[in-house]
Scaffold this motif. Structure first.
Motif, PDB file in Angstrom:
ATOM      1  N   LEU A 179       0.868  -1.182   0.000  1.00  0.00           N
ATOM      2  CA  LEU A 179       0.000   0.000   0.000  1.00  0.00           C
ATOM      3  C   LEU A 179       0.899   1.224   0.000  1.00  0.00           C
ATOM      4  CD1 LEU A 179      -3.193   0.817   1.949  1.00  0.00           C
ATOM      5  CD2 LEU A 179      -1.192   2.259   2.340  1.00  0.00           C
ATOM      6  N   ALA A 180       0.531   2.237  -0.799  1.00  0.00           N
ATOM      7  CA  ALA A 180       1.351   3.452  -0.890  1.00  0.00           C
ATOM      8  C   ALA A 180       0.569   4.647  -0.386  1.00  0.00           C
ATOM      9  CB  ALA A 180       1.792   3.686  -2.334  1.00  0.00           C
ATOM     10  N   VAL A 181       1.262   5.537   0.318  1.00  0.00           N
ATOM     11  CA  VAL A 181       0.709   6.804   0.770  1.00  0.00           C
ATOM     12  C   VAL A 181       1.549   7.922   0.150  1.00  0.00           C
ATOM     13  CG1 VAL A 181       0.317   8.312   2.743  1.00  0.00           C
ATOM     14  CG2 VAL A 181      -0.191   5.876   2.924  1.00  0.00           C
ATOM     15  N   MET A 182       0.897   8.888  -0.465  1.00  0.00           N
ATOM     16  CA  MET A 182       1.595   9.968  -1.153  1.00  0.00           C
ATOM     17  C   MET A 182       1.061  11.308  -0.647  1.00  0.00           C
ATOM     18  SD  MET A 182       1.714  10.787  -5.261  1.00  0.00           S
ATOM     19  CE  MET A 182       1.628   9.044  -5.585  1.00  0.00           C
ATOM     20  N   LEU A 183       1.959  12.191  -0.253  1.00  0.00           N
ATOM     21  CA  LEU A 183       1.605  13.554   0.122  1.00  0.00           C
ATOM     22  C   LEU A 183       2.107  14.502  -0.962  1.00  0.00           C
ATOM     23  CD1 LEU A 183       2.227  13.990   3.973  1.00  0.00           C
ATOM     24  CD2 LEU A 183       0.103  14.356   2.744  1.00  0.00           C
ATOM     25  N   LEU A 184       1.230  15.375  -1.460  1.00  0.00           N
ATOM     26  CA  LEU A 184       1.607  16.351  -2.473  1.00  0.00           C
ATOM     27  C   LEU A 184       1.377  17.746  -1.931  1.00  0.00           C
ATOM     28  CD1 LEU A 184      -0.145  13.899  -4.110  1.00  0.00           C
ATOM     29  CD2 LEU A 184       0.921  15.103  -6.025  1.00  0.00           C
ATOM     30  N   ASP A 185       2.310  18.639  -2.271  1.00  0.00           N
ATOM     31  CA  ASP A 185       2.197  20.028  -1.843  1.00  0.00           C
ATOM     32  C   ASP A 185       2.540  20.906  -3.042  1.00  0.00           C
ATOM     33  OD1 ASP A 185       2.075  21.876   0.748  1.00  0.00           O
ATOM     34  OD2 ASP A 185       3.682  22.623  -0.548  1.00  0.00           O
ATOM     35  N   LEU A 186       1.671  21.884  -3.371  1.00  0.00           N
ATOM     36  CA  LEU A 186       1.896  22.736  -4.530  1.00  0.00           C
ATOM     37  C   LEU A 186       3.092  23.653  -4.282  1.00  0.00           C
ATOM     38  CD1 LEU A 186      -1.757  23.740  -5.510  1.00  0.00           C
ATOM     39  CD2 LEU A 186      -0.385  21.813  -6.298  1.00  0.00           C
ATOM     40  N   ASP A 187       3.928  23.811  -5.288  1.00  0.00           N
ATOM     41  CA  ASP A 187       5.122  24.661  -5.175  1.00  0.00           C
ATOM     42  C   ASP A 187       4.740  26.111  -5.460  1.00  0.00           C
ATOM     43  OD1 ASP A 187       6.613  22.340  -4.766  1.00  0.00           O
ATOM     44  OD2 ASP A 187       6.918  22.065  -6.925  1.00  0.00           O
ATOM     45  N   GLY A 188       4.984  26.989  -4.514  1.00  0.00           N
ATOM     46  CA  GLY A 188       4.725  28.410  -4.737  1.00  0.00           C
ATOM     47  C   GLY A 188       3.260  28.797  -4.719  1.00  0.00           C
ATOM     48  N   PHE A 189       2.440  28.041  -4.031  1.00  0.00           N
ATOM     49  CA  PHE A 189       1.006  28.363  -4.015  1.00  0.00           C
ATOM     50  C   PHE A 189       0.748  29.686  -3.300  1.00  0.00           C
ATOM     51  CE2 PHE A 189      -3.193  28.090  -1.956  1.00  0.00           C
ATOM     52  CZ  PHE A 189      -3.976  27.986  -3.087  1.00  0.00           C
ATOM     53  N   LYS A 190       1.512  29.994  -2.274  1.00  0.00           N
ATOM     54  CA  LYS A 190       1.314  31.254  -1.543  1.00  0.00           C
ATOM     55  C   LYS A 190       1.498  32.446  -2.472  1.00  0.00           C
ATOM     56  CE  LYS A 190       2.795  33.706   2.625  1.00  0.00           C
ATOM     57  NZ  LYS A 190       2.951  35.007   1.966  1.00  0.00           N
ATOM     58  N   MET A 191       2.446  32.340  -3.396  1.00  0.00           N
ATOM     59  CA  MET A 191       2.683  33.427  -4.344  1.00  0.00           C
ATOM     60  C   MET A 191       1.447  33.654  -5.225  1.00  0.00           C
ATOM     61  SD  MET A 191       4.780  35.720  -5.401  1.00  0.00           S
ATOM     62  CE  MET A 191       6.362  35.163  -4.721  1.00  0.00           C
ATOM     63  N   VAL A 192       0.773  32.573  -5.603  1.00  0.00           N
ATOM     64  CA  VAL A 192      -0.445  32.705  -6.411  1.00  0.00           C
ATOM     65  C   VAL A 192      -1.500  33.486  -5.628  1.00  0.00           C
ATOM     66  CG1 VAL A 192      -2.350  31.455  -7.509  1.00  0.00           C
ATOM     67  CG2 VAL A 192      -0.005  30.611  -7.722  1.00  0.00           C
ATOM     68  N   ASN A 193      -1.709  33.134  -4.379  1.00  0.00           N
ATOM     69  CA  ASN A 193      -2.692  33.838  -3.554  1.00  0.00           C
ATOM     70  C   ASN A 193      -2.333  35.305  -3.384  1.00  0.00           C
ATOM     71  OD1 ASN A 193      -4.645  31.932  -3.057  1.00  0.00           O
ATOM     72  ND2 ASN A 193      -3.723  31.184  -1.164  1.00  0.00           N
ATOM     73  N   ASP A 194      -1.029  35.565  -3.153  1.00  0.00           N
ATOM     74  CA  ASP A 194      -0.597  36.937  -2.884  1.00  0.00           C
ATOM     75  C   ASP A 194      -0.659  37.820  -4.117  1.00  0.00           C
ATOM     76  OD1 ASP A 194      -0.186  36.192  -0.289  1.00  0.00           O
ATOM     77  OD2 ASP A 194       1.995  35.935  -0.493  1.00  0.00           O
ATOM     78  N   THR A 195      -0.396  37.259  -5.289  1.00  0.00           N
ATOM     79  CA  THR A 195      -0.313  38.082  -6.508  1.00  0.00           C
ATOM     80  C   THR A 195      -1.609  38.079  -7.318  1.00  0.00           C
ATOM     81  OG1 THR A 195       0.627  36.206  -7.727  1.00  0.00           O
ATOM     82  CG2 THR A 195       2.167  37.749  -6.699  1.00  0.00           C
ATOM     83  N   LEU A 196      -2.281  36.953  -7.358  1.00  0.00           N
ATOM     84  CA  LEU A 196      -3.485  36.855  -8.189  1.00  0.00           C
ATOM     85  C   LEU A 196      -4.773  36.851  -7.381  1.00  0.00           C
ATOM     86  CD1 LEU A 196      -2.294  34.180 -10.785  1.00  0.00           C
ATOM     87  CD2 LEU A 196      -2.242  36.673 -10.980  1.00  0.00           C
ATOM     88  N   GLY A 197      -4.666  36.679  -6.076  1.00  0.00           N
ATOM     89  CA  GLY A 197      -5.855  36.712  -5.235  1.00  0.00           C
ATOM     90  C   GLY A 197      -6.338  35.321  -4.842  1.00  0.00           C
ATOM     91  N   HIS A 198      -7.104  35.292  -3.761  1.00  0.00           N
ATOM     92  CA  HIS A 198      -7.571  34.014  -3.241  1.00  0.00           C
ATOM     93  C   HIS A 198      -8.599  33.350  -4.158  1.00  0.00           C
ATOM     94  CE1 HIS A 198      -5.567  34.014   0.686  1.00  0.00           C
ATOM     95  NE2 HIS A 198      -5.693  35.345   0.640  1.00  0.00           N
ATOM     96  N   ASN A 199      -9.336  34.139  -4.923  1.00  0.00           N
ATOM     97  CA  ASN A 199     -10.304  33.529  -5.845  1.00  0.00           C
ATOM     98  C   ASN A 199      -9.591  32.657  -6.873  1.00  0.00           C
ATOM     99  OD1 ASN A 199     -12.498  34.687  -4.615  1.00  0.00           O
ATOM    100  ND2 ASN A 199     -12.560  36.460  -5.980  1.00  0.00           N
ATOM    101  N   VAL A 200      -8.500  33.184  -7.435  1.00  0.00           N
ATOM    102  CA  VAL A 200      -7.727  32.403  -8.396  1.00  0.00           C
ATOM    103  C   VAL A 200      -7.092  31.206  -7.699  1.00  0.00           C
ATOM    104  CG1 VAL A 200      -5.742  32.437  -9.966  1.00  0.00           C
ATOM    105  CG2 VAL A 200      -7.304  34.387  -9.878  1.00  0.00           C
ATOM    106  N   GLY A 201      -6.652  31.414  -6.437  1.00  0.00           N
ATOM    107  CA  GLY A 201      -6.086  30.302  -5.676  1.00  0.00           C
ATOM    108  C   GLY A 201      -7.086  29.181  -5.476  1.00  0.00           C
ATOM    109  N   ASP A 202      -8.336  29.550  -5.177  1.00  0.00           N
ATOM    110  CA  ASP A 202      -9.374  28.534  -5.009  1.00  0.00           C
ATOM    111  C   ASP A 202      -9.626  27.789  -6.316  1.00  0.00           C
ATOM    112  OD1 ASP A 202      -9.621  29.250  -2.388  1.00  0.00           O
ATOM    113  OD2 ASP A 202     -11.459  30.425  -2.640  1.00  0.00           O
ATOM    114  N   LEU A 203      -9.684  28.522  -7.432  1.00  0.00           N
ATOM    115  CA  LEU A 203      -9.890  27.882  -8.731  1.00  0.00           C
ATOM    116  C   LEU A 203      -8.749  26.936  -9.066  1.00  0.00           C
ATOM    117  CD1 LEU A 203     -11.233  30.900 -10.830  1.00  0.00           C
ATOM    118  CD2 LEU A 203     -12.531  28.949  -9.974  1.00  0.00           C
ATOM    119  N   LEU A 204      -7.530  27.320  -8.679  1.00  0.00           N
ATOM    120  CA  LEU A 204      -6.367  26.465  -8.930  1.00  0.00           C
ATOM    121  C   LEU A 204      -6.482  25.171  -8.124  1.00  0.00           C
ATOM    122  CD1 LEU A 204      -3.583  25.865 -10.063  1.00  0.00           C
ATOM    123  CD2 LEU A 204      -2.593  27.227  -8.192  1.00  0.00           C
TER     124      LEU A 204
END
Length: 571
Positions: free
Chosen positions: A436-461
């Motif tokens: 059985l495999a367990v995988m954790l994924l974390d988006l690279d630079g997601f905070k930058m998306v929220n800070d520059t494009l806004g939380h609405n775009v972050g939610d859509l992403l």
């Protein structure tokens, strides 16, 4: 030409009002008693009404109707325009108080053979007018229970004319027409210029309450009845509907439904409708489906039960409608189980159960109860089945359950459901001796998306990433949102680490392919950490911690990559 045919989906029930004030349209359209006919006709045509009151100091002294106008035109011709309305009006006017019960006013109109009733206040001042049309629309479906099909009450003798004939010819044949033009040459004008079109038609097998509904929706008072070839075989008017209804039965049934235990029994006795099965049914709640049997044969089913079961059974509650086994088979219950339940009920018990129906691809959920009907000798003479449609409640519970275990933004399982899935997957892996495999994924630079494009775009992403990841997995796999931009993937019954690595590579590639979100150009990548049962642990928390350590190793390696957990990693 519009044709309406019987439809089992007709379940709509008009709201039932209690007094004339509930259905009265405020305001009175009338003319003074000294007004000429021309003014009255113009007022009727302007307001698009078929009758008008003749008033004297606010009190009604007469009523002018289509029938009266047509009769006058036939006798007087154009001389009718110069006459005074008092010469042609119907008088005296039948009046009623605004607190008069609708069913009482309805009975009065039917007994008097008229269509209009003027509502007046305590001083005799006109408040408005109600017609048979208003009452039919507000009596409710139960008023039609003793009227079966259109063909049973329609007028079979239908007069007709060719459209090339004149209006004068139509006047000589018909009693009713809508309105006259001031300068219309009756003899020279063809019918095609003044007739109403298209004609609304129905079949003779249409239930009368559906025909009344069509009249109300189309704002018409007549329907043409056709046979299978489209040939006219009759005419249905609101007057036909009124004549086809049994007023005394209507009033009795309305009262029976509203009264409590003792009043119900008295009303049924007075109407000579009392019987063992009806007594039990009427003492039950009338807001649910009810069916009753004599022996095993169903002899009564109310409208609610028909609606719930999609019209199963015969046309009348007075006719046999199958037996108890057919009834339960409709709900997916086997004959063996029914026999067991009946044996229990015969001993004086009630039996409650739940059922699920699949009606035209739509699932409906029922709460049901069956109990015995005891005769005068205290022996079982039949059964009563109560049904309640609890679909809305069931769906609400499912919605609440879904909200408790799924992420509101992405719709993915949340950490609670993911934890449960992981425990189940581990238990299965231990039983079957598989990986059985367990995988954790974390988006690279997601905070930058929220800070520059806004939380609405972050939610859509986040939604876009969730859809991409979910689309790559097997039905047995799980992808969950753990919070923020972190996702957990559970892969039960994997064969090799290489297969897990292949899935991780596809996920990283899928995230890279997201180039635009909400109209904004974007470049995104993700890092992943992987842990394997049994090598990296045999408990959920241990595997998640090892995967998390591997995730940090992938971040340190430059991101947009994945790493397997190793013994050298700090947990």
């Amino acid at each position: 030409m519009h044709t309406y045919s019987p439809s089992p989906s007709f379940l709509k029930r008009p709201g039932v009002s209690s007094t004339l004030s509930d259905i009265l349209t405020p305001g009175v359209v009338g003319v003074p008693a000294n007004a000429p006919m021309k003014k009255a006709l113009e007022c009727m045509r302007h307001n698009r009404i078929s009758s008008i009151l003749v008033m004297k100091r606010g009190s009604p002294v007469g009523i002018l109707t289509e029938r009266g106008i047509i009769a006058a035109v036939g006798a007087l011709g154009r001389d009718v325009y110069s006459r005074n309305v008092t010469e042609l009006m119907s008088s005296p006017v039948l009046t009623a108080a605004p607190d008069t019960p609708i069913h009482q006013a309805f009975t009065t109109l039917m007994e008097q053979g008229i269509r209009h009733l003027v509502v007046v206040d305590a001083k005799g001042k006109a408040l408005g007018m109600v017609t048979q049309t208003n009452m039919v629309q507000n009596l409710g479906v139960e008023y039609f229970v003793d009227v079966k099909r259109v063909h049973q009450i329609m007028t079979r003798s239908v007069a007709s004319l060719d459209i090339s004939q004149s209006v004068q010819a139509a006047f000589e044949l018909m009693m009713k027409v809508v309105f006259l033009a001031d300068r219309l040459d009756l003899a020279a004008t063809p019918i095609s210029l003044v007739m109403s079109r298209p004609v609304v038609t129905i079949t003779g097998m249409l239930p009368v309450h559906q025909a009344a509904e069509i009249m109300r929706d189309k704002t018409i008072r007549r329907l043409v009845v056709t046979d299978e070839s489209g040939r006219a075989v009759g005419l249905l008017t609101q007057s036909d509907i009124i004549k086809g209804m049994e007023a005394r039965y209507v009033e009795m049934l309305k009262e029976v439904i509203r009264e409590k235990d003792q009043l119900l029994k008295e009303a049924v006795h007075e109407a000579a409708r009392k019987s063992d099965y009806l007594d039990t049914i009427m003492n039950s709640s009338m807001d649910m489906g009810i069916a009753a049997t004599e022996g095993d044969s169903i002899v009564f089913m109310n409208q609610a039960a028909r609606n719930i079961l999609g019209g199963m059974g015969g046309e009348s509650s007075d006719e046999a409608q199958g037996d108890l086994f057919d009834f339960h088979k409709r709900m997916g219950i086997s004959a063996r189980r029914v026999k067991s339940v009946i044996a229990k009920v015969r001993r004086g018990s009630q039996h409650s159960f739940s059922a699920k129906l699949d009606s035209k691809g739509c699932e409906r959920y029922l709460d049901c109860c069956i109990s015995g009907i005891m005769g005068e000798d205290r022996k079982s003479s039949g059964y009563v089945v109560l049904l309640r449609d609890v679909t809305e409640r069931h769906l609400a519970e499912e919605t609440i359950k879904h909200m408790a275990y799924h992420d509101a933004l992405t719709g993915l399982p949340n950490r609670f459901l993911a934890s449960d899935r992981l425990e189940q997957g581990l238990a299965q892996a231990k039983r079957r001796g598989c990986l059985l495999a367990v995988m954790l994924l974390d988006l690279d630079g997601f905070k930058m998306v929220n800070d520059t494009l806004g939380h609405n775009v972050g939610d859509l992403l986040l939604r876009s990433v969730a859809a991409k990841l979910d689309g790559l997995l097997r039905r047995s796999d799980t992808v969950a949102r753990m919070g923020g931009d972190e996702f957990l993937v559970i892969l039960p019954e994997v064969k090799t680490p290489e297969g897990v690595a292949s899935v991780a590579s596809k996920m990283l590639k899928a995230v890279r392919e997201i180039r635009s979100v909400g109209g904004c150009a974007i470049r995104m990548s993700t890092s992943a950490g992987l842990a394997m049962y049994p090598w990296d642990g045999d408990e959920p928390q241990t595997l998640i911690q090892r995967a998390d350590a591997a995730l940090y190793a992938a971040k340190d390696a430059g991101r947009d990559t994945y790493r397997f957990a190793t013994d050298k990693m700090d947990v």
